[in-house]
Design a protein around this motif. Structure first.
Motif, PDB file in Angstrom:
ATOM      1  N   ALA A 150       0.837  -1.209   0.000  1.00  0.00           N
ATOM      2  CA  ALA A 150       0.000   0.000   0.000  1.00  0.00           C
ATOM      3  C   ALA A 150       0.863   1.247   0.000  1.00  0.00           C
ATOM      4  O   ALA A 150       0.547   2.239  -0.668  1.00  0.00           O
ATOM      5  CB  ALA A 150      -0.933  -0.011   1.210  1.00  0.00           C
ATOM      6  N   GLU A 187       0.297  -6.211   5.948  1.00  0.00           N
ATOM      7  CA  GLU A 187      -0.997  -6.209   5.264  1.00  0.00           C
ATOM      8  C   GLU A 187      -1.325  -4.764   4.919  1.00  0.00           C
ATOM      9  O   GLU A 187      -0.639  -3.842   5.373  1.00  0.00           O
ATOM     10  CB  GLU A 187      -2.063  -6.844   6.166  1.00  0.00           C
ATOM     11  CG  GLU A 187      -2.116  -6.255   7.547  1.00  0.00           C
ATOM     12  CD  GLU A 187      -2.825  -7.123   8.579  1.00  0.00           C
ATOM     13  OE1 GLU A 187      -3.352  -6.545   9.549  1.00  0.00           O
ATOM     14  OE2 GLU A 187      -2.855  -8.356   8.433  1.00  0.00           O
ATOM     15  N   ASP A 188      -2.358  -4.544   4.109  1.00  0.00           N
ATOM     16  CA  ASP A 188      -2.648  -3.186   3.662  1.00  0.00           C
ATOM     17  C   ASP A 188      -2.795  -2.207   4.817  1.00  0.00           C
ATOM     18  O   ASP A 188      -2.333  -1.069   4.748  1.00  0.00           O
ATOM     19  CB  ASP A 188      -3.920  -3.149   2.797  1.00  0.00           C
ATOM     20  CG  ASP A 188      -3.646  -3.619   1.372  1.00  0.00           C
ATOM     21  OD1 ASP A 188      -2.457  -3.824   1.041  1.00  0.00           O
ATOM     22  OD2 ASP A 188      -4.610  -3.778   0.609  1.00  0.00           O
TER      23      ASP A 188
END
Length: 199
Positions: A150, A187-188
């Motif tokens: 991200a 993770e994002d």
């Protein structure tokens, strides 16, 4: 001051004034990451590369009134923004280099470092300096409020295999500096690597 330090200072000085307003929703992610350190009432904790001090309130909550919270940053404008936000009430702010900390060896129980690894000029040596100031069995949290993919997308770049924060790179880097990685999350919504100091 080294060229690396000058570059980091220039980067963050230019962004200090509106840093918090650019990322207004990161508070819960910081609080969750701080929880991962397992701090107790009365602990001593260092926020290395504290920036505008967004981790200081949850760190203070974790260690209570009897604990010690110290925030260190290389960029005066970031520390000034922390004071304007009132975060100096939650911890003592020091203008210092995370690679040469003005702290005694084994003087803190934990180190929190948000977004720091990518800006370390000498990661192996700098992580060893964080190791130096933490007691045996103390913890380190390397955090970013969004994950690697991200962040790369936000910055318009691709993740490369040599990214220091990739688990196959970070785990041996930490180990060489005296840390044992205990968990790794990418993770994002967040990046969080936790490690324990081993002698």
């Amino acid at each position: 001051m080294s060229e690396d330090h000058t570059h980091v200072q220039e980067f963050f000085s230019a962004r200090a004034a509106d840093w918090d307003s650019r990322f207004p929703d990161d508070g819960p992610a910081y609080a969750a990451a701080v929880a991962g350190l397992g701090l107790r009432e009365g602990d001593r904790v260092l926020d290395a590369g504290c920036g505008t001090g967004r981790a200081l309130p949850p760190l203070r909550s974790a260690v209570g009134a009897s604990g010690v919270v110290v925030g260190v940053d290389l960029t005066p404008a970031m520390l000034e923004a922390a004071v304007r936000a009132g975060r100096d009430r939650d911890g003592r702010l020091l203008l210092a280099d995370a690679g040469a900390l003005p702290l005694r060896s084994r003087s803190v129980d934990a180190v929190f470092a948000a977004g720091l690894v990518a800006h370390l000029p000498h990661p192996a040596e700098n992580l060893r300096e964080l190791w130096r100031v933490v007691r045996h069995g103390g913890t380190l949290a390397l955090f970013h409020p969004i994950g690697r993919a991200a962040l790369a997308a936000r910055q318009g770049r691709r993740i490369t295999p040599d990214d220091l924060r990739a688990e196959p790179n970070l785990r041996p880097l930490l180990a060489a500096a005296g840390w044992r990685m205990t968990s790794y999350t990418d993770e994002d919504a967040r990046f969080l690597a936790l490690a324990v100091r081993e002698d």
